[in-house]
Design a protein around this motif. Structure first.
Motif, PDB file in Angstrom:
ATOM      1  N   GLY A 169       0.677  -1.232  -0.175  1.00  0.00           N
ATOM      2  CA  GLY A 169      -0.183   0.037  -0.016  1.00  0.00           C
ATOM      3  C   GLY A 169       0.578   0.873   0.013  1.00  0.00           C
ATOM      4  N   PHE A 170       2.191   1.137   0.409  1.00  0.00           N
ATOM      5  CA  PHE A 170       2.505   2.125   0.263  1.00  0.00           C
ATOM      6  C   PHE A 170       4.184   2.071  -0.522  1.00  0.00           C
ATOM      7  CE2 PHE A 170       5.791   4.782   2.480  1.00  0.00           C
ATOM      8  CZ  PHE A 170       5.704   6.216   1.680  1.00  0.00           C
ATOM      9  N   THR A 171       4.897   2.401  -1.463  1.00  0.00           N
ATOM     10  CA  THR A 171       5.601   2.542  -2.230  1.00  0.00           C
ATOM     11  C   THR A 171       6.208   4.289  -2.130  1.00  0.00           C
ATOM     12  OG1 THR A 171       4.604   2.743  -4.320  1.00  0.00           O
ATOM     13  CG2 THR A 171       5.492   0.799  -4.114  1.00  0.00           C
ATOM     14  N   ALA A 172       7.293   4.306  -2.445  1.00  0.00           N
ATOM     15  CA  ALA A 172       8.527   5.801  -2.536  1.00  0.00           C
ATOM     16  C   ALA A 172       9.227   5.793  -2.837  1.00  0.00           C
ATOM     17  CB  ALA A 172       8.489   5.988  -0.902  1.00  0.00           C
ATOM     18  N   ILE A 173      10.023   6.906  -3.193  1.00  0.00           N
ATOM     19  CA  ILE A 173      11.249   6.849  -3.671  1.00  0.00           C
ATOM     20  C   ILE A 173      12.559   8.056  -2.543  1.00  0.00           C
ATOM     21  CG2 ILE A 173      13.348   7.986  -5.478  1.00  0.00           C
ATOM     22  CD1 ILE A 173      10.935   7.515  -7.314  1.00  0.00           C
ATOM     23  N   ALA A 174      12.661   7.240  -2.066  1.00  0.00           N
ATOM     24  CA  ALA A 174      13.860   8.117  -0.671  1.00  0.00           C
ATOM     25  C   ALA A 174      15.396   8.662  -1.575  1.00  0.00           C
ATOM     26  CB  ALA A 174      13.814   7.461   0.631  1.00  0.00           C
ATOM     27  N   ARG A 175      16.268   9.722  -0.709  1.00  0.00           N
ATOM     28  CA  ARG A 175      16.813   9.708  -0.647  1.00  0.00           C
ATOM     29  C   ARG A 175      17.386   9.775   0.587  1.00  0.00           C
ATOM     30  NH1 ARG A 175      22.037  10.336  -1.761  1.00  0.00           N
ATOM     31  NH2 ARG A 175      23.044  12.877  -2.129  1.00  0.00           N
ATOM     32  N   VAL A 176      18.744   8.307   0.740  1.00  0.00           N
ATOM     33  CA  VAL A 176      19.423   8.024   2.034  1.00  0.00           C
ATOM     34  C   VAL A 176      20.645   8.432   1.852  1.00  0.00           C
ATOM     35  CG1 VAL A 176      19.220   6.184   3.076  1.00  0.00           C
ATOM     36  CG2 VAL A 176      17.410   6.360   1.420  1.00  0.00           C
ATOM     37  N   THR A 177      20.578   9.167   2.524  1.00  0.00           N
ATOM     38  CA  THR A 177      22.197   9.160   3.303  1.00  0.00           C
ATOM     39  C   THR A 177      23.080   8.904   4.601  1.00  0.00           C
ATOM     40  OG1 THR A 177      21.906  11.688   4.631  1.00  0.00           O
ATOM     41  CG2 THR A 177      22.608  11.608   1.921  1.00  0.00           C
TER      42      THR A 177
ATOM     43  N   LEU B  80      14.207   2.752  -4.032  1.00  0.00           N
ATOM     44  CA  LEU B  80      13.338   2.737  -4.438  1.00  0.00           C
ATOM     45  C   LEU B  80      11.705   1.415  -3.079  1.00  0.00           C
ATOM     46  CD1 LEU B  80      10.902   2.791  -6.175  1.00  0.00           C
ATOM     47  CD2 LEU B  80      11.763   1.074  -7.467  1.00  0.00           C
ATOM     48  N   CYS B  81      11.458   1.869  -2.739  1.00  0.00           N
ATOM     49  CA  CYS B  81      10.802   0.853  -0.932  1.00  0.00           C
ATOM     50  C   CYS B  81       9.434   0.861  -1.060  1.00  0.00           C
ATOM     51  CB  CYS B  81      11.453   1.508  -0.368  1.00  0.00           C
ATOM     52  SG  CYS B  81      10.988   3.166   0.070  1.00  0.00           S
ATOM     53  N   ALA B  82       9.428  -0.111  -1.205  1.00  0.00           N
ATOM     54  CA  ALA B  82       7.695  -0.016  -0.724  1.00  0.00           C
ATOM     55  C   ALA B  82       7.461  -1.296   0.878  1.00  0.00           C
ATOM     56  CB  ALA B  82       7.145  -1.272  -1.715  1.00  0.00           C
ATOM     57  N   ILE B  83       6.283  -1.014   1.262  1.00  0.00           N
ATOM     58  CA  ILE B  83       6.022  -1.259   2.777  1.00  0.00           C
ATOM     59  C   ILE B  83       4.060  -1.893   2.565  1.00  0.00           C
ATOM     60  CG2 ILE B  83       7.700  -0.359   3.944  1.00  0.00           C
ATOM     61  CD1 ILE B  83       5.207   1.234   5.212  1.00  0.00           C
ATOM     62  N   ASP B  84       3.887  -2.956   3.619  1.00  0.00           N
ATOM     63  CA  ASP B  84       2.481  -2.959   4.284  1.00  0.00           C
ATOM     64  C   ASP B  84       2.085  -3.926   4.938  1.00  0.00           C
ATOM     65  OD1 ASP B  84       0.489  -2.932   1.895  1.00  0.00           O
ATOM     66  OD2 ASP B  84       0.086  -4.670   2.799  1.00  0.00           O
ATOM     67  N   PRO B  85       1.270  -4.026   5.626  1.00  0.00           N
ATOM     68  CA  PRO B  85       0.914  -3.874   6.872  1.00  0.00           C
ATOM     69  C   PRO B  85       0.931  -5.185   6.188  1.00  0.00           C
ATOM     70  CG  PRO B  85      -1.250  -2.711   6.290  1.00  0.00           C
ATOM     71  CD  PRO B  85       0.068  -2.528   5.155  1.00  0.00           C
ATOM     72  N   VAL B  86       0.713  -6.730   5.039  1.00  0.00           N
ATOM     73  CA  VAL B  86       0.140  -8.100   5.220  1.00  0.00           C
ATOM     74  C   VAL B  86       1.010  -8.246   4.519  1.00  0.00           C
ATOM     75  CG1 VAL B  86      -1.437  -9.073   4.133  1.00  0.00           C
ATOM     76  CG2 VAL B  86      -2.337  -6.954   5.144  1.00  0.00           C
TER      77      VAL B  86
END
Length: 406
Positions: free
Chosen positions: A46-54, A135-141
């Motif tokens: 349900g949640f996907t994102a592009i994150a800048r990670v330093t 490039l990441c994604a998470i879900d509670p299931v």
């Protein structure tokens, strides 16, 4: 989908922050919404994102949130609280289909804090091996993560890295171009100022020499005065070329004043006599100009002077230079031919460009503007300037322009 989790971000990116550019760059990629939606559809997360990670920060650059997770572009998380921090350390994809079934992440602080059961994070590696983010994604299931899904995420991450590289290259090119334009304009303005300021002292010295020549100079002075006059004439020609070059580059262009028909034969004879004083080669002149032609006599005289100076510089010593001018079928043709080595093929495409000189002998003869100015004068008259060069026939520059007699 019904929201499963909601919280406030740890920080919000300050508009003056240096990483604000990262958010803008991702936002400028039109395909990002499609990429995030495809990631959601492939994984069911349900949640996907592009994150800048330093080393010290995790910044949302783009997100697709069907969980009310609460992160929008510019929002931050504590980097140590994320698994992306671990992705940065190992520079490899971390995929967790089911947190509860994972010995490594079952008791990990991140799933407990953010309440997810499935997780996927793929590193975005820039050219040169620079780790940029994820490039990441998470879900509670819990969600299955087959090899095809991981491969597709990896491809998307590569595409994002390539686009970021392309944006940086374009920006660097824009900056370089703007700098070059500024430098070029300053250079041309400097040339214009120098050329203008040199005219007065040259005129003053020329006037002084004219006065001296009217007296009764000694033998040594009598020799020096003509030499100095020739040097001044050459300096004056260089200044004129500089001024014309600066006008052209600053947008004014070569000015042509042709209020009525003029006798170009008289103009061309005067130029030939002037160049003969300094030439090491004899100059022959053949004219067939039966009637006056509407043209700028000063400019065409300057054109011929530049062509003759070029012929003197590059022509074989002692070999004659031939000047021919004719008016027929409504066309004025003026040609200057000199003998000597032909112009190399690799030089010809740039021959009429400014600051181009044919060989080392020209280094002390000027700035490489003569042919450029001659070409601009031809263009200003609606004509062309062409060159032919061979071992057998020598080198011939030919001006062709419409001959108006009204």
């Amino acid at each position: 989908m019904t929201p499963r989790h909601s919280f406030a971000p740890d920080h919000m990116l300050d508009p003056d922050d240096s990483h604000h550019q990262d958010v803008r760059q991702i936002g400028a990629i039109r395909e990002v919404p499609l990429i995030l939606d495809l990631c959601r559809r492939m994984t069911g997360m349900g949640f996907t994102a592009i994150a800048r990670v330093t080393d010290g920060r995790w910044i949302t650059c783009a997100s697709l949130d069907h969980l009310d997770f609460g992160l929008t572009p510019g929002d931050e998380l504590e980097v140590e609280s994320t698994i992306c921090h671990e992705v940065r350390a190992c520079r490899e994809t971390i995929a967790i289909p089911d947190v509860d079934a994972s010995e490594v992440y079952r008791n990990h602080h991140t799933p407990r804090r953010y309440g997810f059961k499935s997780y996927l994070s793929v590193p975005i590696i820039r050219s040169g091996g620079e780790f940029w983010g994820t490039l990441c994604a998470i879900d509670p299931v819990a969600r299955p993560l087959p090899h095809e899904t991981l491969a597709t995420f990896g491809l998307f991450a590569q595409l994002l890295a390539l686009e970021l590289d392309r944006q940086d290259e374009l920006e660097a090119g824009r900056i370089a171009l703007a700098t070059e334009r500024d430098v070029g304009r300053l250079r041309e303005e400097f040339i214009a100022v120098v050329g203008h300021d040199l005219r007065n002292p040259i005129a003053a010295v020329s006037a002084g020499l004219a006065l001296l020549s009217r007296g009764s100079p000694s033998d040594q002075t009598a020799f020096l005065i003509p030499e100095m006059q020739r040097a001044l004439a050459r300096a004056g020609q260089i200044v004129t070329n500089l001024m014309d070059f600066a006008r052209g580059r600053l947008g004014v262009g070569i000015e042509v004043l042709a209020p009525g028909p003029v006798d170009l034969g008289t103009v061309f004879r005067a130029v030939v006599r002037e160049i003969e004083q300094v030439a090491a080669q004899p100059i022959t002149l053949a004219l067939d100009l039966p009637q006056p032609i509407r043209a700028d006599p000063q400019r065409l005289g300057q054109l011929l002077s530049n062509l003759l100076s070029n012929a003197v510089t590059h022509g074989a010593a002692g070999a004659p230079i031939r000047v021919e001018a004719s008016d027929g079928d409504g066309v004025l043709r003026l040609s200057v031919t000199n003998q000597g080595p032909p112009i190399p093929e690799e030089v010809r495409p740039s021959l009429f460009l400014p600051f181009v000189r044919g060989d080392d002998r020209a280094n002390l003869q000027g700035l490489g503007l003569g042919l450029y100015i001659a070409c601009e004068i031809a263009r200003a008259h609606g004509g062309t300037l062409d060159v032919e060069s061979s071992e057998a026939e020598g080198t011939t520059f030919t001006l062709t322009l419409p001959a108006r007699h009204d």
